[in-house]
Design a protein around this motif. Structure first.
Motif, PDB file in Angstrom:
ATOM      1  N   VAL A 272       0.906  -1.009  -0.092  1.00  0.00           N
ATOM      2  CA  VAL A 272       0.289  -0.045   0.166  1.00  0.00           C
ATOM      3  C   VAL A 272       1.136   1.026   0.148  1.00  0.00           C
ATOM      4  CG1 VAL A 272      -1.924   1.446   0.763  1.00  0.00           C
ATOM      5  CG2 VAL A 272      -1.863  -0.751   1.028  1.00  0.00           C
ATOM      6  N   GLU A 273       0.349   1.959  -1.220  1.00  0.00           N
ATOM      7  CA  GLU A 273       1.396   3.775  -1.274  1.00  0.00           C
ATOM      8  C   GLU A 273       1.451   4.574  -0.660  1.00  0.00           C
ATOM      9  OE1 GLU A 273       2.164   3.443  -5.518  1.00  0.00           O
ATOM     10  OE2 GLU A 273       3.550   1.798  -5.065  1.00  0.00           O
ATOM     11  N   LEU A 274       1.681   5.274   0.691  1.00  0.00           N
ATOM     12  CA  LEU A 274       0.881   6.514   1.190  1.00  0.00           C
ATOM     13  C   LEU A 274       2.208   7.438   0.866  1.00  0.00           C
ATOM     14  CD1 LEU A 274       1.204   4.711   4.929  1.00  0.00           C
ATOM     15  CD2 LEU A 274      -1.248   4.898   3.515  1.00  0.00           C
ATOM     16  N   PRO A 275       1.097   8.662   1.423  1.00  0.00           N
ATOM     17  CA  PRO A 275       2.468   9.748   0.415  1.00  0.00           C
ATOM     18  C   PRO A 275       3.450   9.801   1.342  1.00  0.00           C
ATOM     19  CG  PRO A 275       0.197  10.993   1.103  1.00  0.00           C
ATOM     20  CD  PRO A 275      -0.142   9.504   1.740  1.00  0.00           C
ATOM     21  N   GLY A 276       4.553   9.650   0.433  1.00  0.00           N
ATOM     22  CA  GLY A 276       6.045   9.352   1.131  1.00  0.00           C
ATOM     23  C   GLY A 276       6.013   8.378   1.171  1.00  0.00           C
TER      24      GLY A 276
END
Ligand SMILES: Cc1cc2nc3c(=O)[nH]c(=O)nc-3n(C[C@H](O)[C@H](O)[C@H](O)COP(=O)(O)OP(=O)(O)OC[C@H]3O[C@@H](n4cnc5c(N)ncnc54)[C@H](O)[C@@H]3O)c2cc1C
Length: 510
Positions: A272-276
């Motif tokens: 899961v890609e989150l901001p940063g």
């Protein structure tokens, strides 16, 4: 190997696959908590009741909701307590056997056969038939199953089809394997690293349970605090507890993209890609809420309006467009709880009884309004809330709202049980003259051991229209957690070392 979901809990699957047309007084669509309650009310008054269930009687609460999740929480709590027994000179190490955990969850579910099985319902006068129901004309349902279809005609209908998982609109999410409450309790192996999306009650409970049972857990929540419907102090307490159990919690975590990634040499996981930053786990669990199941039921055919928020009903649960249709449970939307489902099921069941029943449903409706029913998150510590929060009361009743806070450090039973942190927060409103006679309790929050029991005791006074002074003066057995209720109520009228402390409510509290 796991047994198939078809053979599991076979006792709950309706076996009536007849094709002969049926006629009944009342037909209930859906055999979950709401449908079971509604059917019971109608059958108890001598109505001929048919229930249509496409899967298993018992519904979400029994198979994929409250019962497995509370069993898992209880098992996780026992493991946690055993590990904590070091202070008594006992040493417990290792991880619990996952097969034994699953077996225990199944055993508890199966213990409900006596009350929820179609055979048990038949004994109470409810005929359960198998199949997927949809209206084909006024007063007529078509029920489809593996062997064909049959029609069922009735004077009154109760729609209790529940809700389904809401999959958030995140790029890539629909393309990766994810777990929901419908699959997570049947995992053949303990997840090595579980990513949980959603910091409401289900997300918090399952994060803690899996962490205590030996999984690595990362909880992603889009909001600034967990349990957004509770007081901010409750959110903070649960966050602290989860972190103490080793759960990594990301708040304000808006997933940008979800994709499959290799986590071990032979196994794919989910990233899961989150901001940063990115979080890579072996399993992804969605605890992102649910939406009412209103599609494909032919509601348009009978003129029963609905939106994606559920069947549109009056407070008595009667459909606004179709006088012989009643809604019950998650399908009517709003907060989705079993106790809400059974209350709405009772209203629907009463409504289906005819003119007198309709009057009873209308009279009873106000007590069953969603905002008047407490809710509980069964983490350790438990968090339970009823009514208005401090901020809501301060904004609604400008200058007249007060708060009483009571800490479990004053509670002798909490000390003897080494119960850890806990508190009660009571929200009340003064009348325009500021007289104690006009005081009204409008909300409550409890965090700590037995919070789920205490919220009922705290809220019973305003829900039954009793003056708070009567509760403040009522003797309580010593030493019990219930003393917290009296001590908090006393704080509304007097100040003392062991009573709750009162102060004006703040509109910016959370
Ligand atoms: C993990 C988890 C934990 C939870 N814990 C709690 C808790 O601790 N306390 C609490 O109060 N609540 C809890 N809940 C919420 C609770 O489970 C639900 O609010 C409640 O079960 C809803 O009951 P219902 O009867 O409305 O719907 P359901 O139980 O979903 O029943 C609907 C039934 O209708 C059937 N059906 C659907 N469409 C058709 C059709 N067309 N024809 C025939 N049959 C159909 C379905 O098969 C199903 O059996 C939890 C939920 C989850 C997911």
């Amino acid at each position: 190997m796991t047994d198939s979901s078809e053979s599991r809990h076979a006792w709950a699957r309706p076996t009536d696959l007849d094709l002969t047309p049926l006629t009944a007084d009342v037909v209930v669509i859906g055999g979950g908590s709401a449908g079971l309650t509604a059917a019971g009310v109608a059958a108890s008054q001598g109505r001929r009741v048919v229930m249509v269930e496409r899967d298993r009687t018992g519904g979400e609460c029994l198979f994929t909701g409250c019962v497995p999740s509370k069993t898992l929480m209880s098992l996780a709590g026992r493991v946690h307590a055993a590990r904590g027994a070091q202070a008594l000179g006992l040493s417990v190490t290792g991880q619990p056997d996952w097969a034994a955990v699953r077996a225990e969850v199944r055993r508890v579910i199966d213990s409900f056969e006596r009350v929820d099985a179609p055979a048990a319902l038949a004994a109470t006068g409810v005929q359960v038939i198998a199949g997927e129901a949809a209206f084909v004309s006024p007063h007529v349902l078509e029920v489809m199953h593996a062997r064909g279809q049959r029609t069922v005609t009735a004077a009154e209908f109760i729609l209790a089809t529940g809700s389904q998982v809401r999959v958030p609109d995140v790029p890539g999410l629909r393309g990766v394997p994810f777990l929901t409450h419908e699959t997570v309790f049947e995992l053949p192996e303990r997840p090595e690293h579980l990513i949980v999306m959603g910091g409401g009650a289900v997300g918090c409970e399952l994060s803690q349970a899996f962490a205590r049972l030996g999984s690595r857990v990362t909880l992603l929540h889009t909001g600034a605090r967990l349990l957004p419907r509770d007081e901010p102090e409750a959110s903070a307490a649960v966050l602290k507890a989860l972190r103490a159990d080793g759960v990594t919690v990301h708040l304000n975590a808006h997933a940008r993209q979800v994709q499959t990634r290799r986590v071990q040499v032979q196994a794919d996981g989910v990233q899961v890609e989150l901001p940063g930053q990115a979080v890579l786990g072996t399993h992804l669990l969605l605890a992102t809420g649910k939406r009412p199941r209103v599609q494909g039921l032919g509601l348009e055919v009978i003129g029963a309006p609905f939106t994606e928020d559920g069947l549109t009903v009056r407070p008595s649960m009667q459909s606004v467009g179709c006088a012989y249709l009643w809604g019950a449970g998650d399908v009517v939307g709003g907060p989705m709880f079993t106790h809400g489902a059974t209350e709405r099921g009772t209203l629907a069941g009463l409504g289906s009884l005819g003119p007198l029943g309709r009057v009873a449903a209308r009279l009873r409706a106000p007590a069953g309004r969603a905002e008047r029913i407490p809710h509980v998150t069964f983490t350790d510590p438990e968090a339970a809330q009823w009514g208005l929060t401090e901020a809501q009361a301060a904004q609604t009743h400008r200058g007249r709202a007060v708060v009483v806070e009571y800490d479990f450090s004053h509670l002798d039973r909490a000390a003897t049980e080494n119960a850890g942190e806990g508190f009660v927060k009571l929200v009340a409103v003064r009348d325009r003259l500021g007289s104690p006679l006009g005081l009204q309790v409008v909300g409550a929050q409890v965090v700590g051991r037995r919070a789920g029991e205490l919220i009922q005791l705290l809220s019973v006074t305003p829900r039954l229209g009793i003056h708070p002074l009567r509760t403040a003066l009522l003797p309580v057995p010593y030493p019990t957690f219930a003393e917290a209720v009296r001590q908090t109520y006393l704080g509304l009228f007097t100040q003392g070392e062991h009573f709750g402390r009162s102060r004006p409510a703040r509109p910016d509290a959370g």
